[in-house]
Design an enzyme around this catalytic site. Sequence first.
Site, PDB file in Angstrom:
ATOM      1  N   SER A 132       0.851  -1.201   0.000  1.00 26.59           N
ATOM      2  CA  SER A 132       0.000   0.000   0.000  1.00 26.59           C
ATOM      3  C   SER A 132       0.881   1.242   0.000  1.00 26.59           C
ATOM      4  O   SER A 132       2.016   1.204   0.490  1.00 26.59           O
ATOM      5  CB  SER A 132      -0.875   0.019   1.255  1.00 26.59           C
ATOM      6  OG  SER A 132      -1.567   1.249   1.368  1.00 26.59           O
ATOM      7  N   TYR A 145      -1.686   0.157  10.782  1.00 29.95           N
ATOM      8  CA  TYR A 145      -1.923  -0.333   9.406  1.00 29.95           C
ATOM      9  C   TYR A 145      -0.718   0.004   8.522  1.00 29.95           C
ATOM     10  O   TYR A 145      -0.205  -0.861   7.800  1.00 29.95           O
ATOM     11  CB  TYR A 145      -3.204   0.277   8.825  1.00 29.95           C
ATOM     12  CG  TYR A 145      -3.437  -0.141   7.394  1.00 29.95           C
ATOM     13  CD1 TYR A 145      -3.763  -1.460   7.072  1.00 29.95           C
ATOM     14  CD2 TYR A 145      -3.276   0.775   6.347  1.00 29.95           C
ATOM     15  CE1 TYR A 145      -3.946  -1.853   5.747  1.00 29.95           C
ATOM     16  CE2 TYR A 145      -3.457   0.384   5.022  1.00 29.95           C
ATOM     17  CZ  TYR A 145      -3.785  -0.927   4.731  1.00 29.95           C
ATOM     18  OH  TYR A 145      -3.955  -1.322   3.423  1.00 29.95           O
TER      19      TYR A 145
HETATM   20  P1  NDP Z   1     -11.583  -5.920   0.656  1.00 29.04           P
HETATM   21  O1  NDP Z   1     -12.051  -5.752   2.061  1.00 29.04           O
HETATM   22  O2  NDP Z   1     -12.564  -5.740  -0.448  1.00 29.04           O
HETATM   23  O3  NDP Z   1     -10.895  -7.346   0.482  1.00 29.04           O
HETATM   24  C1  NDP Z   1     -10.074  -7.893   1.479  1.00 29.04           C
HETATM   25  C2  NDP Z   1      -9.944  -9.384   1.229  1.00 29.04           C
HETATM   26  O4  NDP Z   1      -9.066  -9.926   2.228  1.00 29.04           O
HETATM   27  C3  NDP Z   1     -11.270 -10.102   1.351  1.00 29.04           C
HETATM   28  O5  NDP Z   1     -11.385 -11.032   0.308  1.00 29.04           O
HETATM   29  C4  NDP Z   1     -11.185 -10.805   2.690  1.00 29.04           C
HETATM   30  O6  NDP Z   1     -11.896 -12.032   2.649  1.00 29.04           O
HETATM   31  C5  NDP Z   1      -9.682 -11.081   2.772  1.00 29.04           C
HETATM   32  N1  NDP Z   1      -9.243 -11.340   4.132  1.00 29.04           N
HETATM   33  C6  NDP Z   1      -9.238 -10.496   5.194  1.00 29.04           C
HETATM   34  N2  NDP Z   1      -8.821 -11.141   6.290  1.00 29.04           N
HETATM   35  C7  NDP Z   1      -8.538 -12.423   5.906  1.00 29.04           C
HETATM   36  C8  NDP Z   1      -8.087 -13.578   6.584  1.00 29.04           C
HETATM   37  N3  NDP Z   1      -7.832 -13.568   7.911  1.00 29.04           N
HETATM   38  N4  NDP Z   1      -7.916 -14.720   5.884  1.00 29.04           N
HETATM   39  C9  NDP Z   1      -8.182 -14.745   4.542  1.00 29.04           C
HETATM   40  N5  NDP Z   1      -8.632 -13.703   3.852  1.00 29.04           N
HETATM   41  C10 NDP Z   1      -8.815 -12.558   4.539  1.00 29.04           C
HETATM   42  O7  NDP Z   1     -10.373  -4.897   0.497  1.00 29.04           O
HETATM   43  P2  NDP Z   1      -9.298  -4.687  -0.691  1.00 29.04           P
HETATM   44  O8  NDP Z   1      -9.612  -5.530  -1.852  1.00 29.04           O
HETATM   45  O9  NDP Z   1      -9.167  -3.245  -0.863  1.00 29.04           O
HETATM   46  O10 NDP Z   1      -7.985  -5.214   0.049  1.00 29.04           O
HETATM   47  C11 NDP Z   1      -7.105  -6.156  -0.532  1.00 29.04           C
HETATM   48  C12 NDP Z   1      -5.685  -5.794  -0.147  1.00 29.04           C
HETATM   49  O11 NDP Z   1      -5.379  -4.526  -0.721  1.00 29.04           O
HETATM   50  C13 NDP Z   1      -5.430  -5.648   1.342  1.00 29.04           C
HETATM   51  O12 NDP Z   1      -4.183  -6.227   1.651  1.00 29.04           O
HETATM   52  C14 NDP Z   1      -5.400  -4.138   1.560  1.00 29.04           C
HETATM   53  O13 NDP Z   1      -4.614  -3.790   2.673  1.00 29.04           O
HETATM   54  C15 NDP Z   1      -4.768  -3.712   0.259  1.00 29.04           C
HETATM   55  N6  NDP Z   1      -4.954  -2.317  -0.121  1.00 29.04           N
HETATM   56  C16 NDP Z   1      -6.216  -1.786  -0.258  1.00 29.04           C
HETATM   57  C17 NDP Z   1      -6.360  -0.456  -0.638  1.00 29.04           C
HETATM   58  C18 NDP Z   1      -7.687   0.211  -0.764  1.00 29.04           C
HETATM   59  O14 NDP Z   1      -7.750   1.460  -0.765  1.00 29.04           O
HETATM   60  N7  NDP Z   1      -8.793  -0.518  -0.885  1.00 29.04           N
HETATM   61  C19 NDP Z   1      -5.184   0.353  -0.943  1.00 29.04           C
HETATM   62  C20 NDP Z   1      -3.920  -0.298  -0.737  1.00 29.04           C
HETATM   63  C21 NDP Z   1      -3.838  -1.605  -0.374  1.00 29.04           C
HETATM   64  P3  NDP Z   1     -12.795 -12.636   3.834  1.00 29.04           P
HETATM   65  O15 NDP Z   1     -13.301 -11.495   4.659  1.00 29.04           O
HETATM   66  O16 NDP Z   1     -13.853 -13.376   3.094  1.00 29.04           O
HETATM   67  O17 NDP Z   1     -11.865 -13.537   4.571  1.00 29.04           O
HETATM   68  C1  8X3 Z   2      -5.131   1.520   1.904  1.00 23.33           C
HETATM   69  C2  8X3 Z   2      -4.750   2.883   1.418  1.00 23.33           C
HETATM   70  O1  8X3 Z   2      -4.391   5.276   2.133  1.00 23.33           O
HETATM   71  O2  8X3 Z   2      -6.463   4.199   2.806  1.00 23.33           O
HETATM   72  O3  8X3 Z   2      -3.989   0.729   1.972  1.00 23.33           O
HETATM   73  O4  8X3 Z   2      -4.382   3.623   3.887  1.00 23.33           O
HETATM   74  S1  8X3 Z   2      -5.007   4.027   2.644  1.00 23.33           S
END
Ligand code: NDP
Ligand code: 8X3
Length: 245
Positions: A132, A145
Site C-alpha cells: 500500500s 496499518y
Molecule cells: P476488501 O475488504 O474488499 O478485500 C479484502 C480481502 O481480504 C477479502 O477477500 C477478505 O476475505 C480477505 N481477508 C481479510 N482477512 C482475511 C483472513 N484472515 N484470511 C483470509 N482472507 C482474509 O479490500 P481490498 O480488496 O481493498 O484489500 C485487498 C488488499 O489490498 C489488502 O491487503 C489491503 O490492505 C490492500 N490495499 C487496499 C487499498 C484500498 O484502498 N482498498 C489500498 C492499498 C492496499 P474474507 O473477509 O472473506 O476472509
Molecule cells: C489503503 C490505502 O491510504 O487508505 O492501503 O491507507 S489508505
Amino acid sequence: MTRHVVITGASSGIGAACARAFAALGDRLSLGARRSERLRLVAPAAFCSELDVTVPSSVEAFVHAAIAANGPIDVLVNNAGLARGVEKIAEGTGEAWREMIETNVLGLLEVTRRVLPRMIERKHGHIVVIGSVAGHKAYVGGGVYCGSKRALQPICEAIRMETLGHDIRVTSVDPGLVETEFSVVRFRGDQPRADKVYAGTRPLYAEDVAECVVWAAGRPAHVNIDTIVVMPTDQASPQMVHRTS
Ligand code: NDP
Ligand code: 8X3
C-alpha cells in the site's frame, strides 16, 4: 502454458478482480478467503476453499489442497489484508492492532513460507504482495496499518536476496485509494462513513490494481518488477486527495 495462480482474500475487492483477470487469461486458479461461499461466484472454474491466513492449520490445509487440485504453484498473490479503525496510537486497542498485524504480516508470512520451498526446488515462481502507499507514508490514525504494510518491504527484499539464483520473482503492488470493501471493514460495517472516503473523488477500481498484478506476472522470466506504486490521479499521498465536493 497456463499458470497455477493462488490468490488469498479473493472473496472481494482487489483479490476478486485479480481472480477474474487471471481467469480471463485461462490460468488455473486456487482462491481462498474466510467467506468461501463467495469464491465460486468470482471464478466458477477455480479451486475454492475456506482460508483464514491468521490460522496456521487453515493455511496448511489450503496450500496442500490447492497443490493437490492444480499442481505446483507458479504465482502467489498475497492479497488478504485489512485495516481496523483510525484511532491514534494513544487511543488504539490491542485487539485491532493484533488483527492487522496477524492478517497483513504474519498471515502473509504463513502462506509464503509454505509456498516458497517448492518454488525454490523448482527454480521457478512469482510472489506478489499487495502492499500500500500506506507502507510508504504514514498518516494520523493509520500508524499500525501503515506499519503492517511497511513491514512487507523488507520481507520482499529479504526473499529476493534469499532466493537469488533460483529464478524466483518478488513484486510488491502498492495502491493508493481503491474503492472496495476495505473502508466498510475498516469502519466495522459503517457504510455511510466508508462512502465518505471515496466521496467527491475518483478512486481506483480493483480492476486497475489487478491489471498491474497481471502485467507484472506476465513479464518474461528474466524480468522482475520490484515495486509498483499506483494511485488515482486525484491522490498525491495517502492523505492528500483532490475532492470536488
Ligand atoms: P476488501 O475488504 O474488499 O478485500 C479484502 C480481502 O481480504 C477479502 O477477500 C477478505 O476475505 C480477505 N481477508 C481479510 N482477512 C482475511 C483472513 N484472515 N484470511 C483470509 N482472507 C482474509 O479490500 P481490498 O480488496 O481493498 O484489500 C485487498 C488488499 O489490498 C489488502 O491487503 C489491503 O490492505 C490492500 N490495499 C487496499 C487499498 C484500498 O484502498 N482498498 C489500498 C492499498 C492496499 P474474507 O473477509 O472473506 O476472509
Ligand atoms: C489503503 C490505502 O491510504 O487508505 O492501503 O491507507 S489508505
